[in-house]
Design an enzyme around this catalytic site. Structure first.
Site, short mmCIF file in Angstrom:
data_model
loop_
_atom_site.label_atom_id
_atom_site.label_comp_id
_atom_site.label_asym_id
_atom_site.label_seq_id
_atom_site.Cartn_x
_atom_site.Cartn_y
_atom_site.Cartn_z
N HIS B 38 0.81 -1.05 -0.12
CA HIS B 38 -0.15 -0.14 -0.12
C HIS B 38 0.98 1.35 -0.17
O HIS B 38 0.69 2.13 -0.69
CB HIS B 38 -0.91 -0.01 1.18
CG HIS B 38 -2.30 -0.74 1.09
ND1 HIS B 38 -2.22 -1.89 0.97
CD2 HIS B 38 -3.45 -0.36 0.72
CE1 HIS B 38 -3.65 -2.30 0.72
NE2 HIS B 38 -4.27 -1.31 0.69
N LYS B 103 -9.54 -8.69 7.79
CA LYS B 103 -10.41 -9.07 9.11
C LYS B 103 -10.20 -7.80 9.83
O LYS B 103 -9.26 -6.83 9.94
CB LYS B 103 -9.77 -10.21 9.63
CG LYS B 103 -8.40 -10.12 10.40
CD LYS B 103 -7.90 -11.40 10.87
CE LYS B 103 -6.61 -11.19 11.22
NZ LYS B 103 -6.56 -11.09 12.75
S1 SF4 Z 1 -5.77 -16.92 13.75
FE1 SF4 Z 1 -4.43 -15.99 15.11
S2 SF4 Z 1 -2.23 -15.99 14.01
FE2 SF4 Z 1 -4.00 -16.55 12.53
S3 SF4 Z 1 -4.56 -14.31 11.74
FE3 SF4 Z 1 -5.87 -14.80 13.42
S4 SF4 Z 1 -4.94 -13.84 15.26
FE4 SF4 Z 1 -3.14 -14.07 13.44
#
Ligand code: SF4
Lengths: 294, 184
Positions: B38, B103
């Site tokens: 980015h 996320k």
């Molecule tokens: S599961 Fe755990 S290690 Fe994997 S992206 Fe999510 S927070 Fe990060």
């Protein structure tokens, strides 16, 4: 290997020796296994919460996580692309001798090997401000305890950034007591929201000093999921916290639901008359740790 | 739950019809970019140079995959935290970027920009990286190979599973979901 020596009384003494190379091999294997194979305790917790979850999206996510763990194990690929910083706990028997190299060098060599051979992501930068990737996921973060005996217990616990970043520590006033502790844990989990990939495992440290408290919280994550604290009032506190956390409604992936945490584990330690440190170390559903004893 | 199938580049009307909580299966090309990519794209824009790919109608996937095992298309490839890209996002949206997959929560500025530009923010299940990888059928490095896992990759995906988190009406599933299930 066992070596024999005579002491000044002419008695035979035996000293167990471990080759540095064996430590390297073990660490490498554990780095891979921790990332490929989710613990049965976590899978069991997914299945249990799947029955309790009322959000349809939440259920769907839990199913995906169960499937994900299966695919990772079958194909021997990491369950999560963030294969973490290699956090390594050593319990070193005081009667043991290590031959053929330094202990920490052997451990770091194991991390280097495990992350290369396992096609694990290298996520460590050399300088926190200049931020150049070291290219081999070293150095590991190593915690060592000297214990009686002649064994070396190695626990490899890769820790992802997403959940580590949502962890917090606070020095409470002793007068804030148990209510203060509960409030801080809930605030921390709430603020973390979706970022640590819920359902999460919450490690809480209470007591000690500033740094001891953080370590307690990390160690709490190593416990078998849901196994209660052996201290009755702390086991009670764990139950209360678990209920309260799951009432927040954050749910799987933070999209709403009942399953915010799979477990809350609390570890305590004596502390100063003026202090009440509390640390909350959040782990994602990819709560990874594998151990071996040499 | 009903699923909606969409192909990239996304058509405006398809995006405008999406609502928070809907499950979508994406098909076609996705572009990967994390913080470092980015930053480089911003530098190109500042210099008035073209980006490595056409933003219009397209979808960026915030991901830094694990290395590819021999014989596989890509390593494990789940979403990373979107918040780290928030500072750059409104500018890309104003230039035609239609969708993002990551996320975690976006800032109010990003949510506003999503609404203004009639775009969408999806989440893929964080940590379901081995599962997600199975819907990635082709992968090639498009730009910045020196960034390793942070390079811009062009992914060809089939039925890539995502959930609508921020829609073109300004909705936020993170807020709404918690409101429904919180009992405190
Ligand atoms: S599961 Fe755990 S290690 Fe994997 S992206 Fe999510 S927070 Fe990060």
């Amino acid at each position: 290997m066992q070596h024999f020596f005579y002491n000044c009384m002419g008695e035979v003494l035996s000293i167990k020796t471990i080759a540095a190379g064996a430590i390297t091999e073990t660490v490498a294997r554990l780095c891979m296994e921790a990332n490929f194979f989710l613990g049965q305790d976590i899978t069991d917790a997914f299945n249990k919460t799947l029955g309790e979850e009322t959000s349809l999206t939440g259920k769907e996510i839990l199913k995906q996580l169960i499937q994900n763990a299966q695919i990772a194990a079958e194909n021997k690929v990491p369950m999560c692309q963030d294969t973490g910083v290699a956090v390594i706990f050593l319990e070193l028997g005081q009667d043991l001798q290590i031959a053929g190299g330094g202990l920490y060098d052997a451990v770091n060599e194991g991390v280097r090997k495990g992350y290369a051979e396992g096609y694990l992501r290298k996520s460590v930068v050399d300088h926190p401000l200049l931020r150049k990737n070291t290219g081999d996921n070293t150095p590991a973060v190593i915690h060592t305890k000297i214990v009686p005996g002649e064994n070396l217990k190695i626990t490899v616990a890769p820790k992802g950034g997403g959940s580590e970043n949502m962890s917090a520590i606070k020095m409470l006033k002793p007068s804030e007591g148990i209510e203060g502790v509960k409030k801080f844990v809930l605030e921390t989990v709430k603020a973390a929201g979706p970022n640590p990939c819920p359902p999460i495992v919450v490690g809480v440290g209470i007591g000690g000093t500033f740094e001891k408290c953080a370590l307690l919280a990390k160690e709490a994550l190593l416990r078998k999921l849901g196994g209660p604290s052996p201290i009755p009032d702390i086991a009670e506190l764990e139950k209360e916290l678990m209920n309260a956390v799951n009432k927040l409604g954050i749910g799987p992936q933070g999209l709403g639901g009942r399953t915010t945490a799979l477990a809350v584990h609390v570890e305590i330690y004596p502390c100063h008359i003026a202090s009440l440190p509390v640390a909350v170390n959040i782990n994602c559903h990819s709560t990874r740790h594998k151990e071996a004893v040499l | 739950m009903p699923q909606i199938k969409l192909s990239t580049p996304l058509a405006d009307e398809n995006v405008e019809n999406l609502r928070i909580g809907q499950k979508v299966l994406l098909n076609g090309i996705l572009y990967t970019a994390r913080d470092a990519a980015h930053k480089k794209m911003m530098e190109l824009l500042d210099r008035g140079e073209p980006l490595p790919f056409d933003l219009r109608g397209n979808v960026i996937y915030y991901v830094g995959p694990s290395p590819t095992k021999p014989g596989m298309v890509i390593g494990s490839a789940g979403p990373t935290t979107a918040g780290r890209m928030d500072a750059y996002t409104p500018r890309l949206l104003s230039l035609g970027l239609k969708g993002m997959i990551g996320k975690g929560k976006r800032t109010p500025e990003v949510i506003k920009a999503i609404k203004q530009n009639k775009s969408v923010y999806f989440t893929a299940v964080g940590g379901a990286a081995a599962l997600i990888s199975q819907s990635i059928k082709k992968c090639r490095v498009l730009a910045y190979p020196e960034l390793g896992p942070e390079a811009i990759h062009e992914l060809y995906v089939e039925d890539f599973p995502v959930i609508v988190v921020n829609d073109s009406l300004g909705g936020d599933l993170y807020d709404e979901g918690i409101k429904i299930y919180s009992t405190i």
